[in-house]
Design an enzyme around this catalytic site. Structure first.
Site, PDB file in Angstrom:
ATOM      1  N   ASN A  10      -1.397   0.216   7.348  1.00 42.12           N
ATOM      2  CA  ASN A  10      -0.883  -0.757   6.374  1.00 42.12           C
ATOM      3  C   ASN A  10       0.026  -1.700   7.159  1.00 42.12           C
ATOM      4  O   ASN A  10       1.175  -1.370   7.445  1.00 42.12           O
ATOM      5  CB  ASN A  10      -0.125   0.004   5.287  1.00 42.12           C
ATOM      6  CG  ASN A  10       0.409  -0.917   4.198  1.00 42.12           C
ATOM      7  OD1 ASN A  10       0.374  -2.145   4.334  1.00 42.12           O
ATOM      8  ND2 ASN A  10       0.903  -0.333   3.129  1.00 42.12           N
ATOM      9  N   ARG A  94      -5.370  -1.392   4.829  1.00 43.50           N
ATOM     10  CA  ARG A  94      -5.022  -1.999   3.547  1.00 43.50           C
ATOM     11  C   ARG A  94      -5.039  -3.508   3.730  1.00 43.50           C
ATOM     12  O   ARG A  94      -4.360  -4.036   4.613  1.00 43.50           O
ATOM     13  CB  ARG A  94      -3.627  -1.545   3.140  1.00 43.50           C
ATOM     14  CG  ARG A  94      -3.170  -2.235   1.879  1.00 43.50           C
ATOM     15  CD  ARG A  94      -1.783  -1.795   1.465  1.00 43.50           C
ATOM     16  NE  ARG A  94      -1.420  -2.453   0.238  1.00 43.50           N
ATOM     17  CZ  ARG A  94      -0.214  -2.946  -0.009  1.00 43.50           C
ATOM     18  NH1 ARG A  94       0.744  -2.854   0.896  1.00 43.50           N
ATOM     19  NH2 ARG A  94       0.038  -3.521  -1.156  1.00 43.50           N
ATOM     20  N   HIS A 183      -2.002  -3.889  -6.227  1.00 45.64           N
ATOM     21  CA  HIS A 183      -1.813  -2.431  -6.356  1.00 45.64           C
ATOM     22  C   HIS A 183      -3.106  -1.744  -6.811  1.00 45.64           C
ATOM     23  O   HIS A 183      -3.073  -0.651  -7.377  1.00 45.64           O
ATOM     24  CB  HIS A 183      -0.734  -2.058  -7.400  1.00 45.64           C
ATOM     25  CG  HIS A 183       0.668  -2.430  -7.038  1.00 45.64           C
ATOM     26  ND1 HIS A 183       1.589  -2.854  -8.000  1.00 45.64           N
ATOM     27  CD2 HIS A 183       1.324  -2.455  -5.865  1.00 45.64           C
ATOM     28  CE1 HIS A 183       2.738  -3.105  -7.417  1.00 45.64           C
ATOM     29  NE2 HIS A 183       2.600  -2.868  -6.107  1.00 45.64           N
ATOM     30  N   ARG A 244      11.466  -9.264  -8.023  1.00 44.71           N
ATOM     31  CA  ARG A 244      10.659 -10.358  -8.587  1.00 44.71           C
ATOM     32  C   ARG A 244      10.901 -10.481 -10.083  1.00 44.71           C
ATOM     33  O   ARG A 244      11.054  -9.474 -10.785  1.00 44.71           O
ATOM     34  CB  ARG A 244       9.165 -10.110  -8.361  1.00 44.71           C
ATOM     35  CG  ARG A 244       8.756 -10.048  -6.911  1.00 44.71           C
ATOM     36  CD  ARG A 244       7.224 -10.057  -6.798  1.00 44.71           C
ATOM     37  NE  ARG A 244       6.806  -9.733  -5.449  1.00 44.71           N
ATOM     38  CZ  ARG A 244       6.159  -8.613  -5.108  1.00 44.71           C
ATOM     39  NH1 ARG A 244       5.836  -7.708  -6.023  1.00 44.71           N
ATOM     40  NH2 ARG A 244       5.827  -8.403  -3.863  1.00 44.71           N
ATOM     41  N   GLU A 387      -1.764   6.073  -2.132  1.00 46.04           N
ATOM     42  CA  GLU A 387      -2.612   4.958  -1.712  1.00 46.04           C
ATOM     43  C   GLU A 387      -3.289   5.233  -0.372  1.00 46.04           C
ATOM     44  O   GLU A 387      -4.434   4.856  -0.157  1.00 46.04           O
ATOM     45  CB  GLU A 387      -1.775   3.672  -1.652  1.00 46.04           C
ATOM     46  CG  GLU A 387      -1.374   3.205  -3.038  1.00 46.04           C
ATOM     47  CD  GLU A 387      -0.374   2.075  -3.039  1.00 46.04           C
ATOM     48  OE1 GLU A 387       0.840   2.372  -2.963  1.00 46.04           O
ATOM     49  OE2 GLU A 387      -0.784   0.916  -3.112  1.00 46.04           O
TER      50      GLU A 387
END
Ligand code: AMP
Length: 402
Positions: A10, A94, A183, A244, A387
């Site tokens: 990743n 990823r 996601h 965010r 993940e």
């Protein structure tokens, strides 16, 4: 010898997270992280899970991703897990943005690299780093399949009604403006794991997945296929997140530019990095926010209430999108750990069949578990996301038996 190992990478702009898994039993052999690449104080942390050995940390200058991956390879070699091993089947990467082009994991070739590069305008922060990671890994093991696993892929099943913004179609299409969602690897993994927890197949259940980490997103999954998700063109849309804003009136941006005299880059930074929980109360860690609330801090309390209000709106919206809901699944850092968030998210929603059992909700653990009362119409679950395992599984399914 059958090659059963998959290295998952990743790659961020200044970091690389990695895990080496053995897909014969989905076991983790090693996990680690390189941070602050390009600085004098880069840091590598490596944990050789397979040998049960102590974590090793190293601080010093690591100039670029190439040097970072070589350092990772050296650490793995110390435990007999070197990247030159014939047991390594593939490297899974990823990749944040696959646009509409990539609906499934894809073996990387020159055309795939070119397409990921073409998508940089819609993912300027992420895709360049992901590309660097792939190219670096290719240089290290040119003979090995590299697989790109896209954050957006799970959401490509969204119907046009959910994926399109209500703006001029020509303008939208010219700039590839639509809702992509992110996601996706987590939403795919958690929705499937939730079905399993209920003793059903993914096709049999409708699930609302709430991925609540520092970034946060919700998705509505009907029979194993995503039909709506809260993030959009970029990860900025939707829920209140750590830093965010999530949803807001787009005119806020015009107002900040015209009246606040802020530049587009300043507004971008404000909404992505200085908003959400940290903008509302100065903290983005839910543990700290809860601690402040317990001390009577009104600002932290209001931030929590705004976070929960938005979350409940999405639960209600996705209930309507799905029509019938079998389960609501909480995952990621906040979703897996913050019992108060889970309780507040479904409080007083018994009329929708939603409730949590206080005792079950308070239990901590690493396994998927139900937290709704036994007679609840809708199952409420905590399902830890994984993940890396999902990326490894998708990678191995594609190339493992070649
Ligand atoms: P993630 O992005 O999934 O790694 O989630 C990170 C976030 O999870 C942190 O910023 C915290 O807000 C939250 N978190 C982690 N552990 C806990 C905990 N024990 N209780 C509440 N929130 C937590």
């Amino acid at each position: 010898m059958t090659a059963t190992r998959v290295l998952v990478l990743n790659s961020g702009s200044s970091s690389v997270k990695y895990q080496l898994l053995d897909m014969s039993d989905s076991g983790r052999l090693a996990v680690g992280l390189v941070e602050r690449i390009g600085e004098q104080t880069s840091r590598l942390k490596h944990t050789p899970v397979a040998t049960g050995g102590e974590s090793r940390e190293w601080t010093g200058p690591i100039a670029d991703h190439d040097a970072a991956l070589k350092a990772v390879a050296e650490e793995l070699a110390k435990d007999g897990l070197g990247l030159d091993s014939p047991e390594l089947a593939a490297i899974g990467h990823r990749v944040v943005h696959g646009g509409q082009s990539f609906t499934r994991p894809t073996v990387v070739d020159d055309a795939v690299l070119a397409e990921i590069e073409r998508l940089i305008p819609v993912a300027p922060l992420h895709n360049p780093a992901n590309l660097t990671g792939i190219r670096t890994a290719q240089a290290l093991r040119p003979d090995l399949p590299q697989v790109a696993v896209f954050d957006t892929a799970f959401h490509t099943t969204m119907p046009e009604a959910a994926a399109r913004y209500a703006i001029d179609v020509e303008t939208a299409d010219a700039h590839r403006i639509r809702r992509y969602g992110f996601h996706g690897t987590s939403h795919a993994y958690v929705s499937r794991a939730t079905a399993k927890l209920l003793g059903k197949t993914p096709e049999e259940v409708n699930v609302i997945v709430l991925h609540l980490g520092n970034g946060a997103s919700a998705s509505a999954v009907r029979g194993g296929r995503c039909v709506d998700t809260s993030m959009g063109l970029t990860p900025l849309e939707g829920l209140v997140m750590g830093t965010r804003s999530g949803d807001l009136d787009p005119a806020v941006i015009f107002h900040l530019a015209r009246v606040g005299e802020m530049s587009i880059d300043e507004i971008d930074t404000l909404l992505n990095k200085k908003s959400g929980l940290i903008g509302l109360c100065g903290d983005n860690d839910m543990r700290e926010i809860r601690r402040r609330i317990d001390e009577g801090d009104a600002q932290a309390k209001l931030a929590f209430e705004i976070y929960i209000h938005r979350l409940r709106k999405y639960i209600g919206a996705y209930y309507a999108v799905l029509g019938r809901v079998d389960a609501v699944a909480f995952t990621a850092g906040v979703g897996e750990n913050a019992a108060e968030v889970r309780a507040a998210a479904v409080a007083d929603l018994e009329s929708l069949g939603l409730a949590v059992d206080g005792g079950l909700n308070a239990v901590r653990g690493d396994e998927p578990r139900l937290i709704s009362p036994p007679d609840a119409r809708v199952a409420v679950a905590v399902v830890p996301t994984d993940e890396e395992l999902e990326i490894a599984a998708q990678t191995y399914a594609l190339v493992g038996r070649h």
